[in-house]
Design a protein around this motif. Structure first.
Motif, PDB file in Angstrom:
ATOM      1  N   MET A 288     -10.478  53.405  19.376  1.00 41.75           N
ATOM      2  CA  MET A 288      -9.164  53.463  18.775  1.00 41.75           C
ATOM      3  C   MET A 288      -8.430  52.156  19.061  1.00 41.75           C
ATOM      4  O   MET A 288      -8.394  51.693  20.187  1.00 41.75           O
ATOM      5  N   LYS A 289      -7.858  51.560  18.038  1.00 42.97           N
ATOM      6  CA  LYS A 289      -7.146  50.287  18.182  1.00 42.97           C
ATOM      7  C   LYS A 289      -5.744  50.524  18.729  1.00 42.97           C
ATOM      8  O   LYS A 289      -5.191  51.608  18.605  1.00 42.97           O
ATOM      9  N   ASN A 290      -5.191  49.455  19.343  1.00 47.78           N
ATOM     10  CA  ASN A 290      -3.860  49.553  19.930  1.00 47.78           C
ATOM     11  C   ASN A 290      -2.813  50.014  18.928  1.00 47.78           C
ATOM     12  O   ASN A 290      -1.936  50.791  19.259  1.00 47.78           O
ATOM     13  N   ASN A 291      -2.905  49.518  17.673  1.00 43.36           N
ATOM     14  CA  ASN A 291      -1.907  49.906  16.679  1.00 43.36           C
ATOM     15  C   ASN A 291      -2.024  51.382  16.301  1.00 43.36           C
ATOM     16  O   ASN A 291      -1.098  51.947  15.748  1.00 43.36           O
ATOM     17  N   GLN A 292      -3.150  52.011  16.596  1.00 46.98           N
ATOM     18  CA  GLN A 292      -3.312  53.442  16.364  1.00 46.98           C
ATOM     19  C   GLN A 292      -2.813  54.252  17.557  1.00 46.98           C
ATOM     20  O   GLN A 292      -2.468  55.413  17.404  1.00 46.98           O
ATOM     21  N   LEU A 293      -2.782  53.637  18.727  1.00 48.25           N
ATOM     22  CA  LEU A 293      -2.332  54.331  19.926  1.00 48.25           C
ATOM     23  C   LEU A 293      -0.819  54.478  19.974  1.00 48.25           C
ATOM     24  O   LEU A 293      -0.308  55.465  20.496  1.00 48.25           O
ATOM     25  N   THR A 294      -0.103  53.510  19.447  1.00 49.44           N
ATOM     26  CA  THR A 294       1.357  53.531  19.535  1.00 49.44           C
ATOM     27  C   THR A 294       1.954  54.800  18.920  1.00 49.44           C
ATOM     28  O   THR A 294       2.744  55.477  19.580  1.00 49.44           O
ATOM     29  N   PRO A 295       1.597  55.173  17.694  1.00 54.17           N
ATOM     30  CA  PRO A 295       2.157  56.416  17.136  1.00 54.17           C
ATOM     31  C   PRO A 295       1.756  57.655  17.945  1.00 54.17           C
ATOM     32  O   PRO A 295       2.546  58.584  18.089  1.00 54.17           O
ATOM     33  N   LEU A 296       0.565  57.643  18.483  1.00 55.63           N
ATOM     34  CA  LEU A 296       0.126  58.773  19.298  1.00 55.63           C
ATOM     35  C   LEU A 296       0.994  58.897  20.549  1.00 55.63           C
ATOM     36  O   LEU A 296       1.444  59.989  20.901  1.00 55.63           O
ATOM     37  N   LEU A 297       1.239  57.759  21.201  1.00 53.95           N
ATOM     38  CA  LEU A 297       2.065  57.779  22.409  1.00 53.95           C
ATOM     39  C   LEU A 297       3.518  58.135  22.099  1.00 53.95           C
ATOM     40  O   LEU A 297       4.163  58.834  22.883  1.00 53.95           O
TER      41      LEU A 297
ATOM     42  N   GLU B 164       4.254  50.313  23.727  1.00 53.57           N
ATOM     43  CA  GLU B 164       3.678  48.965  23.691  1.00 53.57           C
ATOM     44  C   GLU B 164       3.418  48.443  25.106  1.00 53.57           C
ATOM     45  O   GLU B 164       2.366  47.854  25.370  1.00 53.57           O
ATOM     46  N   VAL B 165       4.366  48.661  26.004  1.00 54.87           N
ATOM     47  CA  VAL B 165       4.207  48.218  27.391  1.00 54.87           C
ATOM     48  C   VAL B 165       3.054  48.966  28.045  1.00 54.87           C
ATOM     49  O   VAL B 165       2.216  48.371  28.729  1.00 54.87           O
ATOM     50  N   TYR B 166       2.977  50.263  27.835  1.00 58.56           N
ATOM     51  CA  TYR B 166       1.919  51.080  28.419  1.00 58.56           C
ATOM     52  C   TYR B 166       0.539  50.609  27.948  1.00 58.56           C
ATOM     53  O   TYR B 166      -0.372  50.430  28.753  1.00 58.56           O
ATOM     54  N   ILE B 167       0.401  50.382  26.671  1.00 52.63           N
ATOM     55  CA  ILE B 167      -0.883  49.908  26.123  1.00 52.63           C
ATOM     56  C   ILE B 167      -1.230  48.538  26.701  1.00 52.63           C
ATOM     57  O   ILE B 167      -2.376  48.288  27.071  1.00 52.63           O
ATOM     58  N   PHE B 168      -0.237  47.670  26.792  1.00 49.56           N
ATOM     59  CA  PHE B 168      -0.478  46.349  27.367  1.00 49.56           C
ATOM     60  C   PHE B 168      -0.999  46.473  28.797  1.00 49.56           C
ATOM     61  O   PHE B 168      -1.962  45.813  29.183  1.00 49.56           O
ATOM     62  N   LEU B 169      -0.368  47.334  29.582  1.00 42.38           N
ATOM     63  CA  LEU B 169      -0.773  47.489  30.976  1.00 42.38           C
ATOM     64  C   LEU B 169      -2.149  48.133  31.113  1.00 42.38           C
ATOM     65  O   LEU B 169      -2.852  47.885  32.097  1.00 42.38           O
ATOM     66  N   LEU B 170      -2.540  48.949  30.155  1.00 40.68           N
ATOM     67  CA  LEU B 170      -3.883  49.536  30.184  1.00 40.68           C
ATOM     68  C   LEU B 170      -4.962  48.473  30.027  1.00 40.68           C
ATOM     69  O   LEU B 170      -6.072  48.634  30.530  1.00 40.68           O
ATOM     70  N   THR B 171      -4.627  47.404  29.335  1.00 39.99           N
ATOM     71  CA  THR B 171      -5.628  46.384  29.028  1.00 39.99           C
ATOM     72  C   THR B 171      -5.499  45.124  29.871  1.00 39.99           C
ATOM     73  O   THR B 171      -6.246  44.176  29.663  1.00 39.99           O
TER      74      THR B 171
ATOM     75  N   SER C 296      10.742  51.039  34.049  1.00 40.40           N
ATOM     76  CA  SER C 296      11.417  52.013  34.897  1.00 40.40           C
ATOM     77  C   SER C 296      11.273  53.424  34.331  1.00 40.40           C
ATOM     78  O   SER C 296      10.993  54.378  35.068  1.00 40.40           O
ATOM     79  N   SER C 297      11.436  53.543  33.027  1.00 44.11           N
ATOM     80  CA  SER C 297      11.284  54.840  32.372  1.00 44.11           C
ATOM     81  C   SER C 297       9.843  55.353  32.492  1.00 44.11           C
ATOM     82  O   SER C 297       9.618  56.532  32.769  1.00 44.11           O
ATOM     83  N   LEU C 298       8.872  54.462  32.303  1.00 43.27           N
ATOM     84  CA  LEU C 298       7.468  54.852  32.451  1.00 43.27           C
ATOM     85  C   LEU C 298       7.172  55.286  33.882  1.00 43.27           C
ATOM     86  O   LEU C 298       6.419  56.249  34.106  1.00 43.27           O
ATOM     87  N   ALA C 299       7.769  54.618  34.850  1.00 42.23           N
ATOM     88  CA  ALA C 299       7.572  54.996  36.257  1.00 42.23           C
ATOM     89  C   ALA C 299       8.195  56.366  36.527  1.00 42.23           C
ATOM     90  O   ALA C 299       7.596  57.202  37.225  1.00 42.23           O
TER      91      ALA C 299
END
Length: 68
Positions: free
Chosen positions: A1-10, A21-28, A53-56
């Motif tokens: 699954m490409k990053n641009n497909q993950l954003t709507p899912l998240l 976007e930040v979460y996906i960046f940190l995964l990679t 901060s919100s993700l944390a």
């Protein structure tokens, strides 16, 4: 699954666009500062720090204490 497909899912799971976007960046990428994430994504640093901060708060990322 490409990053641009993950954003709507998240976002459907409750993250906003920038958080996703930040979460996906940190995964990679290894540990990063908010400044470096913002620079790489082309997003304002203050907004990235708010997203981190919100993700944390949601338990999606861990914040490490350090000089940077």
């Amino acid at each position: 699954m490409k990053n641009n497909q993950l954003t709507p899912l998240l976002t459907s799971l409750g993250l906003n666009q920038l958080e996703a976007e930040v979460y996906i960046f940190l995964l990679t990428h290894s540990s990063q500062t908010g400044y470096s994430v913002g620079k790489e994504l082309g997003k304002p640093t203050a907004n990235v720090y708010k997203a981190l901060s919100s993700l944390a708060d949601k338990g999606a990322v861990m914040q490490a204490e350090g000089k940077n």
